[in-house]
Scaffold this active site. Structure first.
Site, short mmCIF file in Angstrom:
data_model
loop_
_atom_site.label_atom_id
_atom_site.label_comp_id
_atom_site.label_asym_id
_atom_site.label_seq_id
_atom_site.Cartn_x
_atom_site.Cartn_y
_atom_site.Cartn_z
CG ASN A 13 -1.71 1.20 1.46
OD1 ASN A 13 -1.84 2.02 0.55
ND2 ASN A 13 -2.29 1.35 2.65
CD1 TRP A 14 3.90 1.42 -2.76
CD2 TRP A 14 3.70 2.51 -4.71
NE1 TRP A 14 4.79 0.86 -3.66
CE2 TRP A 14 4.69 1.50 -4.84
CE3 TRP A 14 3.40 3.32 -5.81
CZ2 TRP A 14 5.37 1.30 -6.05
CZ3 TRP A 14 4.08 3.11 -7.00
CH2 TRP A 14 5.06 2.11 -7.12
CE LYS A 15 0.00 3.17 4.74
NZ LYS A 15 0.06 3.20 6.17
CG HIS A 99 -5.87 2.18 5.20
ND1 HIS A 99 -5.37 3.08 6.11
CD2 HIS A 99 -4.92 1.24 5.02
CE1 HIS A 99 -4.15 2.69 6.46
NE2 HIS A 99 -3.84 1.58 5.80
CD GLU A 101 -2.65 5.50 6.88
OE1 GLU A 101 -2.63 5.63 5.64
OE2 GLU A 101 -1.76 4.89 7.51
CD GLU A 171 -3.82 -2.52 7.22
OE1 GLU A 171 -2.72 -2.81 6.75
OE2 GLU A 171 -4.36 -1.42 7.05
N GLY A 177 2.31 1.83 10.77
CA GLY A 177 3.31 2.89 10.65
C GLY A 177 4.03 3.21 11.95
CB SER A 217 4.89 -2.41 11.72
OG SER A 217 4.54 -1.06 11.98
N GLY A 239 4.97 0.99 4.67
CA GLY A 239 6.35 1.46 4.60
C GLY A 239 7.31 0.51 3.90
P1 PGA Z 1 2.67 -0.04 7.57
O1 PGA Z 1 1.23 0.25 6.92
O2 PGA Z 1 3.16 -1.34 6.98
O3 PGA Z 1 3.52 1.12 7.18
O4 PGA Z 1 2.46 -0.17 9.04
C1 PGA Z 1 0.31 -0.77 6.71
C2 PGA Z 1 -0.97 -0.21 6.14
O5 PGA Z 1 -1.37 0.89 6.53
O6 PGA Z 1 -1.60 -0.84 5.28
#
Ligand code: PGA
Length: 257
Positions: A13-15, A99, A101, A171, A177, A217, A239
Site C-alpha cells: 500500500n503506497w499511500k 483503511h 487512515e 490491521e 506505521g 508494520s 512502509g
Molecule cells: P505499515 O502500513 O506497513 O507502514 O504499518 C500498513 C498499512 O497501513 O496498510
C-alpha cells in the site's frame, strides 16, 4: 497460509507516495529482481493518478495493480473523488476500502465502507477490506466486538458469490506505521476469528477460500513468522513496500515451502 484452499497475497500500500516517474523507476528495478513469484500474488496499491502509468510500467512484471480508495457513487458533484468505474477503467484490479487512515482523517464511516464495497463489486474490482482496533479498544478487551461490527457493516447485503471476491485485511491501528507489530499469536487469533465470522455468515466453503491478510508494520524480518500461521494468508504492507528490495524480501518470505 494455507495454499491448498486459498491464494496468498502480498500487497503493498503506497499511500500518498511516489510520482509517475518514481513508479516507472520502481517497476524497472522490480523487473530486474522479481522473477516469477512462486506462490503468492504480488499486488501494489498506488495513488489513482499513477494507475495508468503503473499498469503500463508493470505490464511485464508479475505484479497486479490496484488503488487505495474509491467513491461509492458512479458520478456526480464529489470534488476530488474517483468512482469505482473510473479506477477500474484506469486499470485497477484491487481497491483498498475502509483503511484506518481514511476512517480517521476523512471521517469514513462503516456505512460509507459498505456502500463502497457494493460500488467496487459492481464495477468488477476486488475490494481489500480493512478492519482493526485501536490500542484503547485492545486494552479494554473489545477487539473482537469492534472487528465484528466493522465486518458486519461492511458486508451487509453482500451475497456469498460476491464475498468470494473480497479480501479482508486485519490491521490493528496501533501497529500501522509505528514499527510495532502485533505478535504472531495476536495476529493469528484475530485472523482466525475473522474466518469463523465469515463461516457463520457464508458457510465453511467461502470461509476456507477467503484470503485474510495481516497489516501493520509487516517487514522483511517478521513476515516469515506471521505468514507461517495457517490463518494469515498474506500481508498489506505500507512502509516496507516502498523499496523494491524490501518488498521483494516479503514476497520471498511467502514463498516458503
Ligand atoms: P505499515 O502500513 O506497513 O507502514 O504499518 C500498513 C498499512 O497501513 O496498510
Amino acid at each position: 497460509m494455507n495454499r491448498r484452499y486459498r491464494k496468498t497475497i502480498i500487497a503493498g500500500n503506497w499511500k500518498m507516495n511516489k510520482t509517475i516517474t518514481e513508479t516507472k523507476e520502481y517497476a524497472a528495478e522490480m523487473r530486474e529482481i522479481l522473477g516469477k513469484p512462486k506462490w503468492c500474488e504480488a499486488v501494489l496499491l498506488v495513488p489513482p493518478v499513477n494507475l495508468q502509468a503503473g499498469v503500463r510500467a508493470f505490464k511485464d512484471v508479475k505484479i497486479s495493480i490496484g488503488t487505495e480508495n474509491c467513491h461509492y457513487e458512479t458520478s456526480g458533484a464529489f470534488t476530488g473523488e474517483c468512482s469505482a468505474e473510473m479506477v477500474k477503467e484506469a486499470g485497477a484490479k484491487y481497491v483498498v476500502l475502509g483503511h484506518s487512515e481514511r476512517r480517521a482523517y476523512y471521517n469514513e464511516t462503516d456505512m460509507d465502507v459498505n456502500k463502497k464495497i457494493h460500488a467496487a463489486l459492481r464495477a468488477g474490482l476486488r475490494p481489500i477490506l480493512c478492519v482493526g482496533e485501536s490500542l484503547e479498544e485492545r486494552e479494554l478487551g473489545v477487539t473482537m466486538e469492534k472487528i465484528t461490527y466493522q465486518l458486519k457493516c461492511a458486508l451487509a447485503g453482500v451475497t456469498p458469490e460476491q464475498v468470494r471476491r473480497i479480501v479482508v485485511a486485519y490491521e490493528p491501528i496501533w501497529a500501522i506505521g509505528t514499527g510495532k507489530t502485533a505478535t504472531s499469536a495476536q495476529a493469528a487469533e484475530v485472523c482466525g476469528a475473522i474466518r469463523t465470522l465469515i463461516r457463520k455468515t457464508y458457510g465453511a466453503r467461502v470461509a476456507r477460500s477467503m484470503s485474510i491478510l495481516y497489516g501493520g508494520s509487516m517487514n522483511a524480518k517478521n513476515a516469515a513468522e506471521l505468514l507461517s500461521n495457517e490463518d494469515i494468508d498474506g500481508g498489506l504492507i505500507g512502509g516496507a513496500s516502498l523499496e523494491p528490495k524490501t518488498f521483494l524480501e516479503i514476497i520471498n518470505a511467502s514463498n516458503q515451502d
